[in-house]
Design a protein around this motif. Sequence first.
Motif, mmCIF file in Angstrom:
data_model
loop_
_atom_site.group_PDB
_atom_site.id
_atom_site.type_symbol
_atom_site.label_atom_id
_atom_site.label_comp_id
_atom_site.label_asym_id
_atom_site.label_seq_id
_atom_site.Cartn_x
_atom_site.Cartn_y
_atom_site.Cartn_z
ATOM 1 N N ARG A 11 0.852 -1.187 0.000
ATOM 2 C CA ARG A 11 0.000 0.000 0.000
ATOM 3 C C ARG A 11 0.885 1.232 0.000
ATOM 4 N NH1 ARG A 11 -5.313 -0.036 2.225
ATOM 5 N NH2 ARG A 11 -5.114 2.237 2.101
ATOM 6 N N GLU A 29 0.670 5.335 0.229
ATOM 7 C CA GLU A 29 -0.135 6.535 0.479
ATOM 8 C C GLU A 29 0.550 7.733 -0.167
ATOM 9 O OE1 GLU A 29 -3.237 8.970 2.319
ATOM 10 O OE2 GLU A 29 -3.046 6.843 1.766
ATOM 11 N N ASN A 48 0.911 11.886 -1.345
ATOM 12 C CA ASN A 48 0.572 13.240 -0.923
ATOM 13 C C ASN A 48 -0.207 13.933 -2.053
ATOM 14 O OD1 ASN A 48 2.448 14.327 -2.829
ATOM 15 N ND2 ASN A 48 4.117 14.090 -1.333
ATOM 16 N N ARG A 63 -0.675 12.711 -5.845
ATOM 17 C CA ARG A 63 -2.043 12.347 -6.277
ATOM 18 C C ARG A 63 -2.358 12.950 -7.641
ATOM 19 N NH1 ARG A 63 -6.437 15.981 -3.792
ATOM 20 N NH2 ARG A 63 -5.693 17.202 -5.566
ATOM 21 N N GLN A 106 8.559 6.606 1.511
ATOM 22 C CA GLN A 106 7.840 5.665 0.656
ATOM 23 C C GLN A 106 8.778 4.600 0.094
ATOM 24 O OE1 GLN A 106 6.207 8.559 -2.062
ATOM 25 N NE2 GLN A 106 4.193 8.587 -1.069
ATOM 26 N N SER A 146 -3.118 5.193 -2.565
ATOM 27 C CA SER A 146 -4.270 5.844 -1.948
ATOM 28 C C SER A 146 -3.923 7.296 -1.638
ATOM 29 C CB SER A 146 -4.686 5.112 -0.670
ATOM 30 O OG SER A 146 -3.620 5.075 0.265
ATOM 31 N N TYR A 147 -4.950 8.058 -1.355
ATOM 32 C CA TYR A 147 -4.794 9.442 -0.916
ATOM 33 C C TYR A 147 -5.810 9.684 0.189
ATOM 34 C CZ TYR A 147 -5.055 14.543 -0.845
ATOM 35 O OH TYR A 147 -5.065 15.861 -0.424
ATOM 36 N N ARG A 148 -5.336 10.122 1.342
ATOM 37 C CA ARG A 148 -6.196 10.326 2.510
ATOM 38 C C ARG A 148 -6.990 9.065 2.842
ATOM 39 N NH1 ARG A 148 -8.903 16.275 2.121
ATOM 40 N NH2 ARG A 148 -10.139 15.263 3.744
ATOM 41 N N GLY A 149 -6.359 7.910 2.588
ATOM 42 C CA GLY A 149 -6.983 6.631 2.888
ATOM 43 C C GLY A 149 -7.933 6.127 1.827
#
Length: 500
Positions: free
Chosen positions: A430, A432, A434, A438, A453, A465-468
Amino acid sequence: MPHHSPSPPPSNHRPTRTDAAARPTPTQLAHSWLTRYRDLIDDWDAFAAALARSLPVTLWANPTRISIAALTDLLTEDALAPQPIPGLPNALRLPPEYRVGQQWWYCVGLAHAQEVVSQLPVTVLDLQPGQRVLDLCAAPGGKTAQIAFALGNRGTVIANDIGYGRLKALQGNLDRLGVINVTTTQSDGRNWPTASGQFDRVLVDAPCSSEGTIRRNPSLLQRHDPATAERFGPRQRALLRRAVQRCRPGGLVLYSTCTFAPEENELVVADILAEYAGQLQLREIDFPGFNTAPGVTRWLGRTLPPELARCRRFWPHRNDTGGFFIALLEKDPSLPAEPEPELAHLADSEHDEWLDGLIAKYGLPEDYWSRYRINRQTKRGLHLLAADHAPPAVPAAEGRGLFFHRTNVRPPKPTTSGALVIGPDATRFRLELNREQRDAYLRRELFAPTAAQRAANPPGQAIVSYRGQILGIAVLHRSGVIESQFPSRWSGQAATELPA
């Protein structure tokens, strides 16, 4: 490996679809074909004023991915003031100039843009889990998705349309939203096969002259011929007739159009009621929060049965919407039911290697696939379906469920729509992102990972993902860049121009 030069992120606002000079004036309306409806409209001046305004943007939250409260927060952060819509608790209203289709949360299926009145038919179908539903004229898919989610994304929905291009748009919307309980078919709904069996609910959002869309399509005022309404009538009657035949005893058929013409609305319904006298009744329907008008019971010298007043008309000035018509028919429950249809054979075997690989790579629960049905429909890979999805053998399907895992490439990889479904349950690989990453990801650009990362993720495919919220699949290369796998057809897509 090509590197795409960065482009500025899209503006959140756009010019309205037509400038003020192109919108109809009261004088133009007073001398147009719309005057044939003057006696049906309670306030002509307000009606004319509404047609001269741009239509607000409206959307609904995808209930499988985000709450309406969380979506409201996202919009508020974008310096907007989203307005709730009375009677549609899962929907919001935005200014006409807002570019919904180019927002990150829209591109990854957290919401769907759909005109207010187009959201209403599904709300009165009394949908319950376990029902079998046919959407006879389904593209571009907004109502189909509403139906699918009202059934909990389980069970069996058949979404049909006559045009291949329209069906592709339908499937694209279902994929983006993560719908897995729909089989799509390409067929003329007037000849929908009896072998498909009967359905608990049938929706006929009929092709029509689209007079009610004049706020989005002002040129319709000049190019529309009122005789068009007469030309649509036979096709609409044939569609509604077939819907009645394919409805189970005790089931419901909803007929809707986006036109003002009684020739396409009440007269169609009246003729089908007469044709099936004693077998159908018009249900009373109510739309709390909306100011509606009863159906027409007299038009051009023809007197219609008084029960046609149970239909509902939506005039643009009453709720700041487009024009719309809805009728809900119930089929006599005492009529004999047809035998259950033959079901399509969906091979569920020989997938373990691929499924075990996904569990191992992304850390999914060992029993993860028990909640789904897996089916190979093409050589490209695997489709994901609701565990209880049971489509008929006839007509032949264009697609079933959601294409989620591509196995004809090395290494195999989840599709973007597949990642959006399985991503929330993934515990490994996964990544995530920023905000800047994004935007680069959605523009399908190469971009650099942060040191954190790179330290936390080995090279290879990862769910980003972004902000979950899951965005899709990317590849972290050994060379030190991240390559977006976001599909070009979804990247910065424009919100659909169809009423859905």
